[in-house]
Design a protein around this motif. Structure first.
Motif, PDB file in Angstrom:
ATOM      1  N   LEU A 433      -0.567  -1.168   0.914  1.00  0.00           N
ATOM      2  CA  LEU A 433      -1.324  -0.655   2.184  1.00  0.00           C
ATOM      3  C   LEU A 433      -2.731  -0.061   1.939  1.00  0.00           C
ATOM      4  CD1 LEU A 433       1.668   1.045   3.616  1.00  0.00           C
ATOM      5  CD2 LEU A 433       0.731  -1.064   4.658  1.00  0.00           C
ATOM      6  N   ALA A 434      -2.924   0.567   1.155  1.00  0.00           N
ATOM      7  CA  ALA A 434      -4.373   1.176   0.940  1.00  0.00           C
ATOM      8  C   ALA A 434      -5.312   0.276   0.595  1.00  0.00           C
ATOM      9  CB  ALA A 434      -4.376   2.135  -0.330  1.00  0.00           C
ATOM     10  N   LEU A 435      -5.176  -0.864   0.151  1.00  0.00           N
ATOM     11  CA  LEU A 435      -5.977  -1.974  -0.146  1.00  0.00           C
ATOM     12  C   LEU A 435      -6.236  -2.730   1.173  1.00  0.00           C
ATOM     13  CD1 LEU A 435      -7.674  -3.981  -2.022  1.00  0.00           C
ATOM     14  CD2 LEU A 435      -5.642  -5.075  -2.378  1.00  0.00           C
ATOM     15  N   LEU A 436      -5.075  -2.894   1.913  1.00  0.00           N
ATOM     16  CA  LEU A 436      -5.343  -3.520   3.441  1.00  0.00           C
ATOM     17  C   LEU A 436      -6.133  -2.549   4.238  1.00  0.00           C
ATOM     18  CD1 LEU A 436      -1.579  -4.957   3.718  1.00  0.00           C
ATOM     19  CD2 LEU A 436      -3.846  -6.189   3.433  1.00  0.00           C
ATOM     20  N   GLY A 440      -9.853  -3.274   5.895  1.00  0.00           N
ATOM     21  CA  GLY A 440     -10.092  -3.219   7.545  1.00  0.00           C
ATOM     22  C   GLY A 440      -9.002  -4.138   8.309  1.00  0.00           C
ATOM     23  N   GLN A 441      -7.969  -4.533   7.638  1.00  0.00           N
ATOM     24  CA  GLN A 441      -6.907  -5.326   8.173  1.00  0.00           C
ATOM     25  C   GLN A 441      -5.914  -4.479   9.043  1.00  0.00           C
ATOM     26  OE1 GLN A 441      -5.600  -8.644   5.666  1.00  0.00           O
ATOM     27  NE2 GLN A 441      -7.137  -8.285   3.904  1.00  0.00           N
ATOM     28  N   ILE A 442      -5.787  -3.308   8.797  1.00  0.00           N
ATOM     29  CA  ILE A 442      -4.385  -2.655   9.427  1.00  0.00           C
ATOM     30  C   ILE A 442      -5.266  -1.923  10.765  1.00  0.00           C
ATOM     31  CG2 ILE A 442      -3.180  -0.462   9.251  1.00  0.00           C
ATOM     32  CD1 ILE A 442      -2.402  -2.999   7.507  1.00  0.00           C
ATOM     33  N   ALA A 443      -4.444  -2.355  11.891  1.00  0.00           N
ATOM     34  CA  ALA A 443      -4.450  -1.816  13.128  1.00  0.00           C
ATOM     35  C   ALA A 443      -3.873  -0.457  13.276  1.00  0.00           C
ATOM     36  CB  ALA A 443      -4.226  -2.838  14.197  1.00  0.00           C
TER      37      ALA A 443
END
Length: 698
Positions: A433-436, A440-443
């Motif tokens: 999750l930290a990488l995502l 900039g992939q997490i809304a």
């Protein structure tokens, strides 16, 4: 759920007085009428009556079993007494099948042409079978040749579906054998013609099974093997991009068994088993052949087990066992090229005795030691006893467990071909999750995981009890109730949302879940050729933590009009998703020794249900989502899949023996729910041809 003690559940009149041998409940083969646990027996004749060629269809028509489809419609799992499919152990001749996809095991991989019977044990069976048997066990048992024979079956259906099976068996004084081969092919089907591709894409399956037995006096040797291969051709829309893909599934197994009668009272069985499963797939852009995603999954399972059985006296038996298991998974889904391993050593014992007026009591105990989750103890007690001349009472009380599997620990999977959703194992969730987020992939986030610890093995305390009633020579009834108090239940939940709207899922222990319900089965013989069967299940599956919040007035929902928060009532809460509160069946069968005609009509009903984390993109279309209230629970203000009924009918004719002809229609009224249940294919019309040759012309 009722236990079918005292009467073999059969939809056919020719079996009405048969009391078959049931192997799975106590692992030593006992008459169905003497079982002390809830069980269902499906005979070969029942399988033939409904025109089924694959295991999934047979199970879908059993009371108390609900089918949970895979997102892509390719196969489904079974839900037993309200548990998700990965809580039910699926066996072939007593050995486990591997190769689950998101916890579901595709039961269409198994042809029925060489199947003698299917046994279903409901309730925890960890005291005999270990981790995956928390909800129960389904044991698919192949036939053993008693007479030289050849069986050929051809089934043709719409969607250019064909299923060809051939089984040959031979026997002599001390040996017997059986060989079965099959080919299944379909063009799939399309429930959303406006979208690119099909709901279920074309696929073809080839499989073979063989078994050889040698009886050498006090020694009996058995060697069986199985091979399966499936080729898939897929077409999907991925983020509005037309995508094509190919997939290959392969599994095989080998199972040598040595039985030795040391003395008339002491028997020994040594079982060894190895199976391997692999699934590979590549997905490309339709016009440019640019690769979008690939998948590569390999699993193997090795087991050695020794079972001694000692007949202490006519009223006492001791069955024991000890074994060792190695499991290995290697897949790019885990984000590592290195395989993951688990090792389990175990021992179990079951003592059966008949005290006083009780018909039978069973005491079972098993201990599993695993290199990941440590030790687990699983005790169980069960009994059966007559309470009146025509009524038998049985019950069981047991502890079960289910350990976190490889997928729940290490999975790192993004299904680009299925809409881009991701599923992450708990061991990799935080870092991924930290990488995502960094990319900039997490809304946004849907769940706070900052205080979540590692997932633990699930535990359950379960009670099953019921009565079998011989109301008259023509009417039988089974009534039962079940109760499961599950702690640390592992469920998938959405934790975050991608900027494209797809979700990130992971696995969590829900503190406590209570699953409870009741079942009823009634069979009535109208005359010598006609009988009816009716079944009903009531099911409640509740998250007890959510109930506590509701009781404390701490649970809210969002009003869809004003967008304000509204305090929820207890009556607003529906329960866990993917469960129907009511399910029912009605069957009427015709079979007569004096007539060449047979027939059956079956109606299967499921009440409304919510759709949980198994949702995904289906054929590029909008996915059905139950969540409307923004409160992470399924309540009466959410969206539900409406209740529905499926009607299946067929007619058979055997006037040209040994040829049998059967025509039928499944899902007569063409019920479909494309965005929620892609496995519900619509009306299926089929023709079944069966040719059976036996030596001596029988």
């Amino acid at each position: 759920m009722m236990a079918l003690s005292g009467y073999a559940q059969s939809d056919t009149l020719l079996e009405k007085e048969i009391d078959p041998i049931f192997i799975t409940a106590h692992r030593d083969g006992r008459k169905l009428s003497s079982l002390s646990t809830s069980a269902v027996f499906v005979s070969q004749n029942q399988i033939n009556m409904i025109g089924a060629n694959r295991v999934q269809q047979v199970l879908s028509e059993q009371n108390g079993i609900q089918i949970v489809p895979q997102v892509n419609g390719l196969g489904s799992g079974i839900q037993l007494q309200g548990f998700n499919p990965d809580y039910t152990l699926i066996l072939l001749d007593g050995e486990p099948l591997v190769g689950r996809n998101t916890g579901l095991l595709d039961l269409n991989r198994l042809s029925l042409n060489a199947i003698k019977q299917i046994e279903i044990v409901k309730g925890p069976s960890s005291s005999l079978y270990g981790s995956e048997a928390l909800a129960g066990v389904v044991n698919i048992i192949t036939e053993r040749t008693e007479q030289d024979h050849l069986k050929i079956n051809l089934k043709l259906a719409n969607n250019r579906t064909s299923d060809i099976n051939a089984t040959g068996g031979w026997t002599n004084k001390s040996t017997d054998g059986l060989v079965q081969v099959s080919r299944y092919a379909t063009d799939g089907y399309d429930l959303s013609p406006a979208s690119f591709g099909k709901t279920v894409s074309p696929h073809q399956q080839w499989s073979g099974f063989s078994k050889f037995n040698a009886n050498l006096g006090h020694h009996e040797l058995s060697l069986s093997g199985r091979y399966f291969e499936e080729h898939q051709q897929s077409e999907y829309l991925v983020n509005e991009i037309a995508t094509r893909g190919k997939g290959l599934i392969n599994d095989w197994m080998i199972n040598p068994v040595w039985k030795y009668k040391i003395t008339p009272r002491l028997h020994s069985t040594l079982r060894t088993y190895y199976t391997q499963y692999s699934a590979v797939a590549d997905y490309l852009k339709d016009k440019t052949n640019e690769q979008i995603s690939s998948d590569d999954f390999h699993q193997s399972f090795t087991r050695v087990e020794w079972n001694p059985k000692y007949l202490i006296s006519e009223k006492q038996t001791l069955l024991a066992g000890a074994g060792w298991v190695k499991e290995q998974v290697k897949t790019i889904r885990y984000g590592s090229a290195d395989p993951q391993h688990q090792y389990t050593s175990y021992a179990f014992a079951q003592y059966t005795f008949k005290p006083m007026d009780l018909k039978e009591v069973n005491l079972g105990l098993r201990y599993d030691q695993n290199n990941v989750y440590g030790g687990q103890l699983s005790p169980k007690i069960s009994f059966t006893t007559p309470i009146r001349k025509n009524i038998t009472w049985n019950g069981s009380l047991g502890l079960g467990f289910k350990a976190p599997d490889f997928r729940q620990l290490y999975l790192d999977f993004n299904n680009a071909a299925g809409g881009g959703y991701s599923v992450l194992g708990r061991e990799v969730l935080t870092s991924k999750l930290a990488l995502l987020q960094q990319q900039g992939q997490i809304a946004g986030y849907l769940k706070d995981i900052s205080n979540e610890g590692p997932i633990k093995p699930e535990r359950s305390l379960s009670v099953n009890t019921g009565v079998h009633i011989n109301a008259s020579p023509d009417t039988k009834a089974d009534l039962g109730i079940y109760y499961h108090n599950v702690s640390q239940l592992i469920e998938t939940e959405p934790v975050a949302q991608f900027i494209n709207g797809s979700n990130v899922f992971s696995y969590f222990n829900i503190n406590k879940v209570r699953i409870e319900g009741a079942e009823a089965n009634i069979t009535h013989r109208i005359n010598t050729a006609l009988n009816i069967c009716m079944g009903y299940q009531l099911l409640y599956a509740l998250d007890l933590h959510q109930l506590e919040l509701l009781k404390a007035g701490l649970k809210f929902r969002r009003d869809p009009v004003t967008l304000s928060s509204v305090r929820m009532k207890r009556s607003d809460y529906f329960g866990l998703s993917n469960r129907s509160r009511h399910s029912a069946q009605f069957k009427i069968n015709y079979q007569s020794e004096k007539s060449p005609f047979t027939g059956s009509l079956r109606i299967i009903y499921r009440s409304k249900s919510g759709l949980g984390s198994n949702s995904g993109v289906v054929q590029g279309g909008e996915v059905f989502i139950s969540e409307r209230s923004g409160n992470d629970v399924l309540d009466r203000y959410d969206a539900f899949i409406k209740g529905y009924a499926l009607t299946n009918i067929n007619i058979g004719w055997n006037g040209l023996k040994p040829l049998q002809i059967q025509i039928g229609t499944d899902n007569v009224f063409n019920k479909t729910i494309p965005n929620a249940l892609p496995g519900l294919s619509g009306r299926i019309v089929y023709l079944n041809l069966n040719y059976t040759f036996k030596r001596n012309g029988q």
